[in-house]
Each structure stands twice: as structure tokens, then as C-alpha cells.
Write an enzyme that holds these catalytic residues in place. Structure first.
Site, PDB file in Angstrom:
ATOM      1  N   ASN A 101      -4.067  -5.704   5.376  1.00  0.00           N
ATOM      2  CA  ASN A 101      -2.726  -5.184   5.149  1.00  0.00           C
ATOM      3  C   ASN A 101      -2.117  -4.489   6.358  1.00  0.00           C
ATOM      4  O   ASN A 101      -0.903  -4.503   6.535  1.00  0.00           O
ATOM      5  CB  ASN A 101      -2.769  -4.201   3.960  1.00  0.00           C
ATOM      6  N   ILE A 155      10.783  -3.920   1.559  1.00  0.00           N
ATOM      7  CA  ILE A 155      10.035  -2.916   0.812  1.00  0.00           C
ATOM      8  C   ILE A 155      10.256  -1.551   1.460  1.00  0.00           C
ATOM      9  O   ILE A 155      10.077  -1.398   2.678  1.00  0.00           O
ATOM     10  CB  ILE A 155       8.528  -3.233   0.788  1.00  0.00           C
ATOM     11  N   TYR A 192       7.367  -9.808  15.929  1.00  0.00           N
ATOM     12  CA  TYR A 192       6.896  -9.615  14.557  1.00  0.00           C
ATOM     13  C   TYR A 192       6.950 -10.931  13.789  1.00  0.00           C
ATOM     14  O   TYR A 192       6.001 -11.315  13.101  1.00  0.00           O
ATOM     15  CB  TYR A 192       7.768  -8.559  13.880  1.00  0.00           C
ATOM     16  N   ASP A 205      -8.677   1.996  13.959  1.00  0.00           N
ATOM     17  CA  ASP A 205      -7.509   1.232  14.373  1.00  0.00           C
ATOM     18  C   ASP A 205      -7.883  -0.244  14.290  1.00  0.00           C
ATOM     19  O   ASP A 205      -8.839  -0.683  14.954  1.00  0.00           O
ATOM     20  CB  ASP A 205      -7.135   1.614  15.810  1.00  0.00           C
ATOM     21  N   LYS A 260       3.707 -12.933  12.273  1.00  0.00           N
ATOM     22  CA  LYS A 260       3.561 -13.141  10.833  1.00  0.00           C
ATOM     23  C   LYS A 260       3.519 -14.619  10.469  1.00  0.00           C
ATOM     24  O   LYS A 260       2.849 -15.019   9.509  1.00  0.00           O
ATOM     25  CB  LYS A 260       4.693 -12.436  10.088  1.00  0.00           C
ATOM     26  N   THR A 266      -3.500   4.200   4.234  1.00  0.00           N
ATOM     27  CA  THR A 266      -3.092   5.603   4.151  1.00  0.00           C
ATOM     28  C   THR A 266      -1.590   5.795   3.938  1.00  0.00           C
ATOM     29  O   THR A 266      -1.117   6.933   3.899  1.00  0.00           O
ATOM     30  CB  THR A 266      -3.515   6.366   5.422  1.00  0.00           C
ATOM     31  N   GLY A 272       2.328   3.579   2.448  1.00  0.00           N
ATOM     32  CA  GLY A 272       3.058   2.379   2.062  1.00  0.00           C
ATOM     33  C   GLY A 272       2.307   1.447   1.132  1.00  0.00           C
ATOM     34  O   GLY A 272       1.684   1.866   0.146  1.00  0.00           O
ATOM     35  N   ILE A 273       2.356   0.163   1.460  1.00  0.00           N
ATOM     36  CA  ILE A 273       1.747  -0.874   0.621  1.00  0.00           C
ATOM     37  C   ILE A 273       0.246  -0.659   0.490  1.00  0.00           C
ATOM     38  O   ILE A 273      -0.323  -0.815  -0.596  1.00  0.00           O
ATOM     39  CB  ILE A 273       2.049  -2.265   1.213  1.00  0.00           C
ATOM     40  N   THR A 292       9.258   1.403   2.849  1.00  0.00           N
ATOM     41  CA  THR A 292       8.042   2.017   3.359  1.00  0.00           C
ATOM     42  C   THR A 292       8.351   2.696   4.688  1.00  0.00           C
ATOM     43  O   THR A 292       9.429   2.503   5.265  1.00  0.00           O
ATOM     44  CB  THR A 292       6.929   0.966   3.597  1.00  0.00           C
TER      45      THR A 292
END
Length: 275
Positions: free
Chosen positions: A88, A186, A153, A61, A157, A16, A18-19, A188
Site C-alpha cells: 500500500n 480518496i 506518479y 521505509d 502506477k 500509519t 490514510g488507506i 487522505t
């Protein structure tokens, strides 16, 4: 309208903004039928109306396994197959090593790693039966070096990147490819604290913040360019299409040369939020 994904069915989480939003739009343009997820029900329904009959929106979610399964079930119920899963959905994670709580840790793992793992779990039986499928996981340059994101984060990742390789080897006998994408800087809503916070900002504030952000992100790359959601969407398109059928266990870095140059950000300091 293109045809690089003609006849294919895809699920995109976090679709919904951004990427994710850019990927859903591109996949539909290229002939795919797409189920996409997001927490913002109003925006999701509006986007589904905008993208047309080739899309279905499932509010949920990705920290909840049941919501992920529901999205995948929607794809097979509607179109009887699943050719691509783009894990994503994500978000920035704050906290410091000295103040991190167990709740913050579990939230990061559920959102950034668990969503990928359980997405794969529910996609695999369908793809095995088909003898084909493309799984794409959104990783980050934060998994490749330091100073591209907070420690939670970055660690999460890095786990996504390794999970991609392990899953790619395990699933190869069934013709299933598993790859990750490592976006650089990016532009976003993640830099505004996420799409929900951005939704509370007025247009003038967003425009001013975006202009400053794009200038700073461009300065962090050798190409002196800002990354945009469609730059990552095109990478996902390649991996989802038949053109990417010989690629698996690969981490596709899309960062305008930032990690190769060893740059952190425009001031040479860790960014305020995650890349």
C-alpha cells in the site's frame, strides 16, 4: 467483530495513515493478525497499542528492500505464516517533464514500483510453501487515464498495474492471487503533501483543508461522493478474504464512477497532486 479474515496473517505497508491505517483497523476487526509498517515510529507504536495484541508495528521505509523483508519476517516469526500482503505504501510525486531529475525518477520508482516488486519477492516463498496467499497492490486511477496525477506518479502506477497481471499469471499454479486496487479521489494526507506534512499542521488547518478537499473530490464523481480510506480498505478486505479466492490479475477500480465519466477534477484541470 467480524470473522472474514479469522486465522489469517497480513502485512500492510504504509499502515500509519490514510488507506493503510484504515486497512489495518478493518483487518484486525475481521479477525486478522497484522504487521504494518511506516516511517513515523511514534505514530506506529501508538497505533499498535490502539489496535491491540493482534498487531505488530515495524518502523521502516519501503524504498529499502531490507525494511520490507523485516516486516514479512516479523509476520512469520510471530505467527508462522503469511496469508495477505497489501503493498500500500506510496506518495505523491512532483516535477515536470522539462525539470525532472534522475534522483526524482529513481525515488518515484523505488517508492511506488520497487516497494511492490520487493514485497512480492519476499512474500512469494512463504506463500508458495503454503500453497495459498493473496497479494494486493495499491495502484491508482492515474494508471488508467491522463490528468489524474503527475507523469512520474502515473507512469509508476501503470507499472504496478502491469506487474500485478504478470505476477498473477506466474504465481497462479501455487494458488496465489495477485490483484491491484485503483483508488479514485480518496481524502487522505497525500493531498496535504503526505502524512509527515499533515503532522505539522494544526487541527483547524487540517479541518478546513479537508472540508474543501472533500467538496472538490465529490464534485469530480458522478455519485457526488468523496472517497474515504475505508472505501479502499473494504476492497482490500474482499480480495484478502476467501470471498476473493476466484479473483486474480484484476484491477479493482474504486472511484465512484470518475474514470468511467471521463472526469478529471472539479475544474476540469489536472489535479494539483496525485490521486
Amino acid at each position: 467483530m467480524g470473522n472474514r479474515l479469522s486465522g489469517k496473517v497480513a502485512v500492510v505497508t504504509g499502515g500509519t495513515s490514510g488507506i493503510g491505517e484504515a486497512t489495518v483497523e478493518l483487518f484486525v476487526t475481521e479477525g486478522a493478525r497484522v504487521v504494518f509498517t511506516g516511517r513515523n515510529g511514534d505514530k506506529g507504536e501508538k497505533l499498535a497499542e490502539k489496535f491491540g495484541a493482534s498487531t505488530r508495528f515495524v518502523q521502516g521505509d519501503v524504498r529499502n528492500e531490507e525494511d520490507i523483508q523485516r516486516a514479512i519476517d516479523t509476520a512469520t516469526d510471530e505467527w508462522d505464516r503469511l496469508d495477505c500482503l497489501f503493498n500500500n505504501a506510496g506518495g505523491g510525486m512532483g516535477g515536470t517533464l522539462e525539470t525532472v531529475t534522475k534522483e526524482q525518477f529513481h525515488d518515484a520508482m523505488d517508492l511506488l514500483v520497487g516497494s511492490v516488486l520487493f514485497g512480492i519477492k519476499h512474500a512469494v516463498p512463504i506463500m508458495k510453501e503454503q500453497g495459498s496467499g493473496a497479494i494486493i497492490n495499491n495502484a491508482s486511477v492515474a494508471a488508467l487515464s491522463t490528468n489524474y496525477g503527475g507523469f512520474l506518479y502515473s507512469a509508476a502506477k501503470a507499472a504496478v498495474r502491469q506487474l500485478t497481471k504478470v505476477a498473477g499469471i506466474e504465481l497462479a499454479p501455487w494458488g496465489i492471487t495477485v490483484n491491484s486496487i485503483a483508488p479514485g479521489g480518496i481524502a487522505t494526507p497525500i493531498f496535504f503533501g503526505g502524512s509527515e506534512r499533515a503532522a505539522d499542521m494544526d487541527d483547524a488547518h487540517i479541518a478546513a483543508s479537508m472540508a474543501k478537499l472533500e467538496k472538490n473530490l465529490a464534485a469530480a464523481t458522478p455519485l457526488q461522493r468523496t472517497g474515504h480510506p475505508e472505501d479502499i480498505a473494504y476492497g482490500a478486505l474482499y480480495l484478502a478474504s476467501d470471498e476473493g479466492k476466484f479473483v486474480t490479475c484484476h484491477d479493482l477500480v474504486i472511484d465512484a464512477g470518475m474514470t468511467a465519466a471521463g472526469k478529471t477534477n472539479f475544474e476540469g484541470k489536472p489535479p494539483a497532486t496525485s490521486w
